[in-house]
Design a protein around this motif. Structure first.
Motif, mmCIF file in Angstrom:
data_model
loop_
_atom_site.group_PDB
_atom_site.id
_atom_site.type_symbol
_atom_site.label_atom_id
_atom_site.label_comp_id
_atom_site.label_asym_id
_atom_site.label_seq_id
_atom_site.Cartn_x
_atom_site.Cartn_y
_atom_site.Cartn_z
ATOM 1 N N GLY A 1 -4.412 3.834 13.024
ATOM 2 C CA GLY A 1 -3.873 3.782 11.665
ATOM 3 C C GLY A 1 -2.851 2.681 11.502
ATOM 4 O O GLY A 1 -2.856 1.927 10.522
ATOM 5 N N ARG B 1 -12.721 -6.039 6.362
ATOM 6 C CA ARG B 1 -12.457 -5.067 7.418
ATOM 7 C C ARG B 1 -13.042 -5.489 8.754
ATOM 8 O O ARG B 1 -12.594 -5.019 9.812
ATOM 9 C CB ARG B 1 -13.006 -3.691 7.019
ATOM 10 N N TYR C 1 -1.488 2.933 -5.768
ATOM 11 C CA TYR C 1 -1.874 2.230 -4.545
ATOM 12 C C TYR C 1 -0.630 1.571 -3.937
ATOM 13 O O TYR C 1 -0.009 0.709 -4.541
ATOM 14 C CB TYR C 1 -2.949 1.179 -4.832
ATOM 15 N N ASP D 1 -3.462 1.885 5.801
ATOM 16 C CA ASP D 1 -4.071 2.595 6.920
ATOM 17 C C ASP D 1 -5.243 1.739 7.377
ATOM 18 O O ASP D 1 -6.237 1.586 6.662
ATOM 19 C CB ASP D 1 -4.550 3.976 6.475
ATOM 20 N N ARG E 1 -7.487 2.233 9.405
ATOM 21 C CA ARG E 1 -8.744 2.951 9.625
ATOM 22 C C ARG E 1 -9.601 2.992 8.368
ATOM 23 O O ARG E 1 -10.825 3.050 8.451
ATOM 24 C CB ARG E 1 -8.453 4.376 10.108
ATOM 25 N N THR E 2 -8.970 2.973 7.214
ATOM 26 C CA THR E 2 -9.713 3.039 5.950
ATOM 27 C C THR E 2 -9.798 1.689 5.258
ATOM 28 O O THR E 2 -10.625 1.512 4.365
ATOM 29 C CB THR E 2 -9.053 4.038 4.992
ATOM 30 N N ALA F 1 -7.522 0.654 3.313
ATOM 31 C CA ALA F 1 -6.949 0.886 1.986
ATOM 32 C C ALA F 1 -5.508 1.372 2.111
ATOM 33 O O ALA F 1 -5.078 1.845 3.172
ATOM 34 C CB ALA F 1 -7.777 1.921 1.230
ATOM 35 N N THR G 1 -2.589 7.178 0.500
ATOM 36 C CA THR G 1 -2.671 7.891 -0.783
ATOM 37 C C THR G 1 -2.042 9.276 -0.723
ATOM 38 O O THR G 1 -2.109 10.020 -1.704
ATOM 39 C CB THR G 1 -4.141 8.039 -1.216
#
Length: 347
Positions: free
Chosen positions: A119, A152, A263, A268, A270-271, A273, A276
């Motif tokens: 993360g 990504r 936002y 993170d 991992r996402t 994004a 949230t």
């Protein structure tokens, strides 16, 4: 990870008695000296107790600003000639000789990445630019799904490796030290101040702090933790510092809203994004300001539950501020409570 130009800390130093406090003795006078200026897209300040025969402000300032200039040359993502930006411009499967401090921070970043299951990551700069938060960001908006998938592919600490004095990349990753550089800088400054014979001071770089000793009147250095409000400062709790670094990471200043959704500038990896969840800020106290800096970001990324579990498992002194329907709710770790009660040595 946070942009130091936009993230305002939830910390205020409390210097009772004004900017300068004097204590007079028979043949001895201790004074509280201070200086500061711009750095790392924000500001720095140094306050120290000057004993008779100890360095004057001009000498101390020269040493401190030499450290600030060195860190800027090595780690700034806002100047194209820094060591890390020259590395960032290299294509995949490239290596570059870099200064030892960069390798040190990459190793620490790898540790934090592994402990957060990926993360926390030092290579999120392309994502920050894509979402409009980074140094090359143009517009803050939710990116196209295809573009996000493409970017990504260039994010992940696993693509970095160290070969002797070289930093290498197996993909076209870009490293951003904004989540730990200020804490590292504070620790460097603290070591230099001690080397100059200073034994009581408060060092602040972009809101990352470390305090040692006491002020001339014998009172401790103190900070006030604040609730994350944009309209005014609300002191929530006062904590005494001696030998601890402190760092706050929060999503309450730098964010945008689209289609009714918020936002944050904290990502993170991992996402791909922004986070949230409802964790608004995390403040961490640690003997190493570098680790306080990195851990506050790590805990913010993990969120209110996983972050809390991580702090308790690892004995981290942390204060969590969560958004709730009625306002903000604060939760503190056991290590934080021991520290706040003056029992931090048991941490």
């Amino acid at each position: 990870m946070s942009n130091p130009q936009a993230a305002a800390p939830l910390l205020r130093t409390l210097l009772l008695g004004g900017a300068f406090v004097l204590l007079a003795g028979c043949d001895n006078t201790d004074s509280l000296e201070q200086f500061g200026g711009p750095t790392q897209g924000s500001t720095y300040s140094i306050r120290y107790v000057r004993h008779v025969g100890r360095p004057a402000v001009a000498e101390v300032r020269h040493e401190v600003e030499a450290i600030l200039a060195e860190v800027d040359r090595q780690m700034s993502t806002y100047r194209g000639d820094s060591d890390i930006e020259r590395f960032n411009e290299l294509p995949a499967h490239s290596c570059q000789v870099v200064p030892a401090p960069i390798l040190e921070l990459v190793r620490i970043g790898e540790q934090l990445s592994m402990e957060s299951d990926g993360g926390y990551d030092l290579t999120v700069e392309p994502l920050m630019n894509l979402w409009g938060f980074g140094p090359q960001g143009r517009e803050q908006k939710v990116p196209d799904a295809a573009k996000l998938a493409e970017v990504r592919q260039r994010v992940g600490h696993r693509y970095l490796r160290i070969d002797g004095d070289k930093l290498c990349k197996d993909a076209a990753v870009e490293v951003d030290f904004n989540s730990i550089a200020a804490g590292y800088t504070v620790d460097r400054i603290v070591d230099r101040l001690k080397g100059m014979g200073l034994d009581s001071f408060l060092a602040d770089v972009t809101g990352e702090l470390k305090a040692v000793g006491r002020k001339p009147d014998g009172s401790p250095w103190r900070i006030a933790l604040e609730l994350p409000r944009d309209d005014r400062q609300v002191a929530q709790r006062i904590v005494v510092l001696d030998g601890y670094g402190v760092s706050t990471s929060g999503d309450y200043r730098n964010y945008f809203e689209q289609d009714g959704k918020r936002y944050s500038h904290t990502f993170d990896a991992r996402t791909g994004a922004p986070i949230t969840h409802n964790l608004a800020s995390v403040t961490v106290f640690h003997p190493s300001t570098l680790m306080a800096n990195g851990l506050s970001t790590l805990l913010l990324v993990l969120g209110p539950e996983r972050g809390w579990e991580y702090a308790e498992t690892h004995g981290i002194a942390a204060s969590f501020v969560m958004r709730a329907d009625t306002g903000f709710v604060t939760r503190t770790s056991q290590a934080f409570e021991r520290l706040a009660k003056g029992d931090g040595h048991d941490m």
